[in-house]
Structures are given as C-alpha cells and as structure tokens.
Design a protein around this motif. Structure first.
Motif, PDB file in Angstrom:
ATOM      1  N   ARG A   1      42.594  37.284  27.458  1.00 25.04           N
ATOM      2  CA  ARG A   1      41.538  37.322  26.453  1.00 25.04           C
ATOM      3  C   ARG A   1      40.932  35.937  26.205  1.00 25.04           C
ATOM      4  NH1 ARG A   1      44.983  40.481  23.333  1.00 25.04           N
ATOM      5  NH2 ARG A   1      44.925  42.151  24.875  1.00 25.04           N
TER       6      ARG A   1
ATOM      7  N   GLY B   1      33.508  40.879  33.368  1.00 28.37           N
ATOM      8  CA  GLY B   1      33.415  41.927  32.352  1.00 28.37           C
ATOM      9  C   GLY B   1      32.150  42.743  32.526  1.00 28.37           C
TER      10      GLY B   1
ATOM     11  N   ARG C   1      42.946  42.457  31.208  1.00 27.76           N
ATOM     12  CA  ARG C   1      43.184  41.882  29.876  1.00 27.76           C
ATOM     13  C   ARG C   1      44.415  42.511  29.227  1.00 27.76           C
ATOM     14  NH1 ARG C   1      38.709  38.778  28.110  1.00 27.76           N
ATOM     15  NH2 ARG C   1      36.707  39.415  28.948  1.00 27.76           N
TER      16      ARG C   1
ATOM     17  N   ASN D   1      35.971  48.056  33.729  1.00 24.80           N
ATOM     18  CA  ASN D   1      37.242  48.796  33.662  1.00 24.80           C
ATOM     19  C   ASN D   1      38.406  47.957  34.166  1.00 24.80           C
ATOM     20  OD1 ASN D   1      35.910  51.016  32.690  1.00 24.80           O
ATOM     21  ND2 ASN D   1      35.562  51.849  34.764  1.00 24.80           N
TER      22      ASN D   1
ATOM     23  N   SER E   1      39.258  45.221  31.749  1.00 25.59           N
ATOM     24  CA  SER E   1      39.999  45.657  30.555  1.00 25.59           C
ATOM     25  C   SER E   1      41.467  45.881  30.905  1.00 25.59           C
ATOM     26  CB  SER E   1      39.377  46.914  29.951  1.00 25.59           C
ATOM     27  OG  SER E   1      39.456  47.954  30.888  1.00 25.59           O
ATOM     28  N   LYS E   2      41.704  46.404  32.147  1.00 27.96           N
ATOM     29  CA  LYS E   2      43.094  46.549  32.605  1.00 27.96           C
ATOM     30  C   LYS E   2      43.756  45.189  32.712  1.00 27.96           C
ATOM     31  CE  LYS E   2      42.786  50.701  35.443  1.00 27.96           C
ATOM     32  NZ  LYS E   2      42.692  51.146  36.830  1.00 27.96           N
TER      33      LYS E   2
END
Lengths: 236, 136
Positions: free
Chosen positions: B133, B114, B125, B119, B122-123
């Motif tokens: 998560r 992270g 996740r 970026n 986050s994709k």
C-alpha cells in the motif's frame, strides 16, 4: 577474429551445455521458493501455479539507518564538518606542525623521510635501547669548525619562513610588489591600525567623560535625583 | 587515550628539540661543546627509550594509511579529514537521491499498475499488506 567468434558459439552449443544433457523443459527445484506449482493428474493433467507470482519475493530486510538519513547529523559530526568546511585550511604541513624545525613541506621522497617508506621497509627494532658508554661516546668526538655547506639543514629554515610570509602579503595586496615593499606596506598597515585603535580609544574616553560631566550637572541641578541611580545601575 | 597521545606528543617534541639543539652545536662545533654534545647524545637515547615505552599506550590508535600520503607530500593532514567528510557527504547525498528516486518510481509504478491491472494489484496489495500500500 571471425573464426574466434564461431568457436565461441560452438562452445555454448547444447552438446556442451553447462546444464549437461538435461532438458530445459524439465522443472527443477526453485531456489527462490516463489514458483510453487500444483500438478494435477488424471484425464486432463495440468500444471497450475499455486503460489504467489514471482514479483512477491521476500523484500530485503529494512535496515535501521540508510543513506536517506543525514548521516552527518546521525553520528553527531556536524561540528567537525563545519570546522573543516567553514574555514579555509592551509595546504602546507608546516601550518599543521608549526613548531617543527626544518623544511617539512617538501615531498618526503626527496630526502628519504617519507612515512610510507617506514611502513614498506620497517626499521630494525626489537633491540634494547641502551645509553652510550664512554668508549662509544669517543666515536662522537668532533673536529672544531663549521659544517660543510651540504650538511647544513635547518639554518635555512627561518629565512624560508619569512619568505612565505612575504608571499602572503603579496596575495592580500593582489599586485606583485617586491618583498621589501610588502614588508614596509605591512608595517604601515599595522601602524595605521594601531593608530586608528588608539584614536578610537581616545574618542571613547572623551565621550565617557562628557557623559559623566552631564550627569553630575543634572544631579546638581535637580534635588530629586540626589539619591538616584549610580551610572552603573543606570546602565544595567 | 587523550593523555597517552599528549604524552607521546610531548616526548616527541622534546626529542625533536634535543636533536635541533644538537644540530646547532654540531653546525659550528667548538671543542668546549663536546661535553654538552655528549649529554645531548645520551638525552637522545633516553628520549628514544621514553618513546619506546609509550608505544604500548597507543596500540589501539588506528591511522588510515592515506593520511601518510598527505604528510609525505608535505600537505596538511587535516585536508584528508576534510576530503573524507566531503566525500562522505557527497555519497550520502547521492544515495539519498537514489532512494528518493526509487520511492517515486515505486509510487508511480503502483499508480500505473493500479490503472492497468487493477485486479492483480489489489491481490498484490492484499498479499503485501502495508508494504504494497505504501507508495512512497
């Protein structure tokens, strides 16, 4: 040695590659299904990965129970665990089968009585077991007299058992006293214990008597307590 | 099940006792004991017949072969059970340790990823949903 290594290298040369004459550049079908690509043709042909990147393999299916849980509790085996781990188990087979006659703590191979041998060489079976006829019983007519020494077997068992008991006493005492002294010591111990028990019992009796007498006296002196609690009620 | 095993145990004990008595008779044989010995011999055959009858009732009893090694060495077979339980517990603890270590590793990995690739993570996740998560 070195020659062998070279030969091995030669074996893996592109000529004799297990893939054959296929070039490694040529894309092949992806068995994992995670390497999806889009091929764009036209003026500027290009290969664009369109699927998720390779880290996104399907995660293994979650099982209901894993090693992270206490399996002993899960299967309700705590009782068995505490039973076997709590007390110190005796090593000998005779302590598990105390009623069995004969010397059973020796290795089975020594007298051909091992259970493994029964599995490896199963005895002849499948025949009907029939009672012996009178003619067959004649074969068991024996000569009077004691058995030769080498065939006597169980007669030595009780002695052995007693010997093992002495050994236990030895361990308890810590020292290496002779078998006789161990016996006398043990006898003394038990006698002392009994004596102590008796003493305690007598003392208890006396104490109870004294209590009863006190109560009686109290009841006599105080008229209020004439209809009071009985000793048993009082105690409860 | 328990009763069939108890039956077998009783029969075996009776058989052993009969053989023990025969041993005593034979060890110092007296001519007047011949009849008793004959009776004992017949009782032995009868005992074998009874044990043979009981074999159908204990067909579904499975005994680990390793237990026989303990018995053959003159050791208490309960020690086998004890050893098995202890081994299972040790293995259970080992696996739990591994799982816990992997969980911690995953959590740390997600934290560090992270930081370095926010970026992409986050994709990741978003694609993974709950799975991505969950750090633990």
């Amino acid at each position: 040695m070195m020659g062998d290594q070279f030969r091995k290298v030669e074996q893996y040369s592109p000529k004799s590659s297990p893939r054959g004459a296929r070039s490694p550049v040529v894309s092949r079908q992806d068995s994992s299904g995670t390497l999806k690509t889009t091929i764009l043709l036209g003026k500027n042909p290009s290969i664009v990965p369109s699927g998720p990147f390779y880290l996104l393999k399907e995660p293994p299916g979650e099982s209901e129970i894993t090693g992270a849980t206490n399996l002993m509790t899960y299967y309700g085996l705590e009782h068995s665990y505490s039973k076997f781990s709590g007390k110190k188990l005796k090593e000998q087979l005779s302590s598990f089968l105390p009623t069995l006659p004969g010397v059973i703590d020796l290795p089975g191979q020594s007298d051909n009585s091992s259970l493994r041998s029964v599995i490896e060489k199963p005895p002849v079976g499948g025949k009907d077991l029939l009672l012996l006829s009178s003619a067959q019983l004649e074969g068991f007519r024996l000569h009077p007299g004691p058995l030769p020494e080498q065939y006597r077997y169980t007669t030595s068992t009780p002695l052995k058992k007693r010997k093992s008991k002495h050994k236990k006493h030895k361990h308890k005492d810590g020292g290496p006293p002779s078998a006789e002294t161990a016996v006398t010591d043990a006898a003394g111990d038990t006698h002392e214990k009994k004596h102590k028990k008796q003493k305690r019992h007598d003392e208890d009796k006396e104490r109870k008597k004294r209590k009863k007498e006190k109560k009686r006296k109290k009841q006599k002196h105080s008229p209020e307590h004439s209809g009071g609690l009985t000793p048993s009620q009082h105690s409860s | 099940m328990a009763s069939s095993l108890e039956n077998l145990e009783t029969q075996l004990e009776m058989f052993i006792e009969n053989v023990r008595q025969m041993d005593i008779i034979v060890s110092d044989f007296q001519p007047q004991s011949q009849n008793v010995l004959n009776q004992k011999l017949q009782a032995m055959v009868h005992g074998l017949q009874e044990i043979d009858k009981l074999k159908t009732q204990v067909q579904d009893v499975h005994v680990p072969l390793e237990v026989f090694d303990y018995i053959d060495q003159g050791r208490n077979p309960q020690l086998y059970t004890k050893d098995c339980i202890e081994k299972a517990l040790a293995k259970n603890e080992q696996v739990k340790g591994k799982i816990d270590a992997y969980r911690k590793f995953k959590a740390n990995m997600l934290v560090e990823l992270g930081k370095t690739f926010p970026n992409e993570l986050s994709k990741y996740r978003a694609l993974r949903g709950d799975e991505g998560r969950r750090g633990d």
